[in-house]
Design an enzyme around this catalytic site. Structure first.
Site, mmCIF file in Angstrom:
data_model
loop_
_atom_site.group_PDB
_atom_site.id
_atom_site.type_symbol
_atom_site.label_atom_id
_atom_site.label_comp_id
_atom_site.label_asym_id
_atom_site.label_seq_id
_atom_site.Cartn_x
_atom_site.Cartn_y
_atom_site.Cartn_z
ATOM 1 C CD GLU A 17 35.596 25.090 -5.739
ATOM 2 O OE1 GLU A 17 35.793 26.221 -5.230
ATOM 3 O OE2 GLU A 17 34.522 24.484 -5.665
ATOM 4 C CB CYS A 60 33.213 28.677 -4.228
ATOM 5 S SG CYS A 60 33.302 27.677 -2.739
#
Length: 465
Positions: free
Chosen positions: A228, A262
């Site tokens: 990720e 993010c």
């Protein structure tokens, strides 16, 4: 990089830690191997009881753990406490649902008994970032431990006390020693740990270069990885949107976790018919956010986690302005001690500006105007990243186009992107691969085994491969 707690409000080093020696790493790897041999044989009921207890400990100690997070990386105390509570939620979720997710599944193969089994892999190395010091770890550990795996945590070097606290929670919850271990090591030790045959797989949340490094090393060893990585999420506003709700949410979505997420909205693509009004409301919402000591009530934005992160954000903004971008608000570091950077909006950003292509990991919003839906989709996809996306429209046809055509792992309609144990989490392109959370997340680190049970002699066999 030193393994240390450095208060981002003051820059003061509060505590330092020695990295594990090669001998200590070897001891922990063997402990993980031994623990896996026993943990994989525990029943789902026993694992669930321990995981529920972990959730109870988190709930009971949310204030202490929240303060620890705020001290180490600077998120507001209210956000830190909410993060601890979310970790408790993911523990409860997998305690309640893992048994069903991992139960053998019958398959009709005709004349025999076909089944699909989900079996643990072994020790999984988790290389985790500092921005959500507990949540990033628990969203891996809760499904991983419930699946029968054991965890090895290499946390970011600026949150060592959070890393040690997580191991302590799992031990006090009843998981056997070695089922979850924190490894206080630098990034230079990761490759050797990945090479070890006692480590079965790895997961990383972090930058694209870090993901590439781990994936390359794991690939050489034919070990599964889930990555990720970064994001430059689009936040699209169309004429039918509720502009007030969109602008308020835009400020929150850009500045969540002091802008260090993010999945924070970073590129704001606004239809030209509503661009002027949205800009006014967005600037007003960003300027209303209070920057200050994250331990204090009423503060919306604390400092960035490190001096180097603040300096990188400042450089990206400065170089973008030099390339022609226009500052609507903010735009330079705040005076005084600590690593503070104000909420900032840039407009008229040329393609040559760093902010156009790079992920800006701080409270800096990039504002673009688009002529129509097609341009919104084109600009949304004009990025190396593909993690999340947020679209604001009441038009069903527009919603369908955005959902189908935006290149991202997640699309939220009239809402900001967030993670939820019930939904898979992850991205495409340079934002990584694989999924965390939901049923997909727990299946990432299992051996999906096909089983054929023949109780009577068959008349014939299926064709060979």
């Amino acid at each position: 990089m030193a393994i240390a707690t450095i208060n981002p409000v003051t820059g003061e080093t509060l505590r330092t830690f020695d990295a594990l020696t090669p001998r200590e790493i070897e001891h922990r790897l063997q402990r993980a191997s031994d623990a896996f041999a026993a943990h994989r044989r525990t029943g789902m009921g026993e694992r669930a009881a321990c995981m529920r207890r972990a959730g109870e400990i988190l709930e009971a100690e949310k204030d202490r753990l929240g303060r620890l997070m705020t001290t180490e990386m600077g998120k507001t105390l209210s956000a830190a406490i909410a993060e601890v509570k979310k970790c408790a939620w993911v523990c409860r979720h997998y305690a309640d649902h893992a048994a069903g997710m991992l139960a053998p599944r019958p398959v009709d193969v005709g004349g025999a008994r076909g089944e699909i089994h989900f079996l643990p892999l072994g020790a999984v190395l988790a290389v985790m970032p500092w921005n959500f010091p507990l949540w990033q770890v628990f969203r891996f550990a809760a499904p991983g431990l419930m699946a029968g795996n054991v965890g090895l945590l290499k946390h970011a070097s600026n949150v060592p006390q959070c890393a040690l606290a997580i191991e302590d929670v799992f031990l006090r919850a009843g998981f056997a020693e070695g089922v979850f271990q924190t490894l206080l090591v630098g990034s230079d030790a990761v490759g050797g740990i990945l090479d070890d045959p006692r480590v079965a797989a790895a997961t990383l949340t972090g930058s694209t270069p870090a993901g590439q490094s781990v994936a390359e090393r794991a690939g050489r060893n034919l070990k599964k990885t889930v990555l990720e990585l970064g994001g430059s999420d689009p936040f699209i506003v169309m004429p039918s949107a509720d502009l007030d709700a969109a602008a308020r949410t835009a400020a929150k979505a850009r500045c969540i976790n002091n802008g260090q997420s993010c999945i924070a909205a970073k590129r704001f693509l606004v239809h030209q018919d509503v661009a002027d009004e949205f800009e006014r409301r967005f600037v007003r919402a960003m300027e209303a956010l209070r920057v200050g000591d994250p331990m204090q009530d009423g503060v919306d934005i604390g400092p960035l986690a490190t001096a180097s992160i603040r300096d990188e954000v400042d450089e990206q903004v400065r170089r973008s302005v030099e390339a022609g971008a226009r500052v609507l608000t903010g735009g330079s570091p705040m005076d005084g001690p600590g690593f503070f950077y104000p909420p900032t909006i840039l407009a008229d950003i040329p393609e040559s500006a760093p902010a156009y292509r790079e992920e800006v990991f701080g409270p800096v919003a990039l504002l673009f105007r688009v002529a129509d839906l097609d341009e919104a989709i084109r600009l949304a996809n004009d990025s190396d990243f593909g993690l999340g996306s947020s679209v604001w429209t009441r038009d069903e046809a527009e919603r369908a186009r955005f959902i189908a055509e935006i290149e991202a792992g997640m699309t939220f309609v009239n809402a900001m992107v967030s993670s939820d144990p019930r939904l898979p989490f992850g991205g495409v392109k340079q934002s990584g691969y694989g999924r965390e959370l939901a049923e997909f997340g727990i299946h990432e680190f299992v051996n999906i085994k096909s089983v054929w049970i023949q109780d009577t002699p068959p008349d014939d066999h299926p064709a060979a491969e």
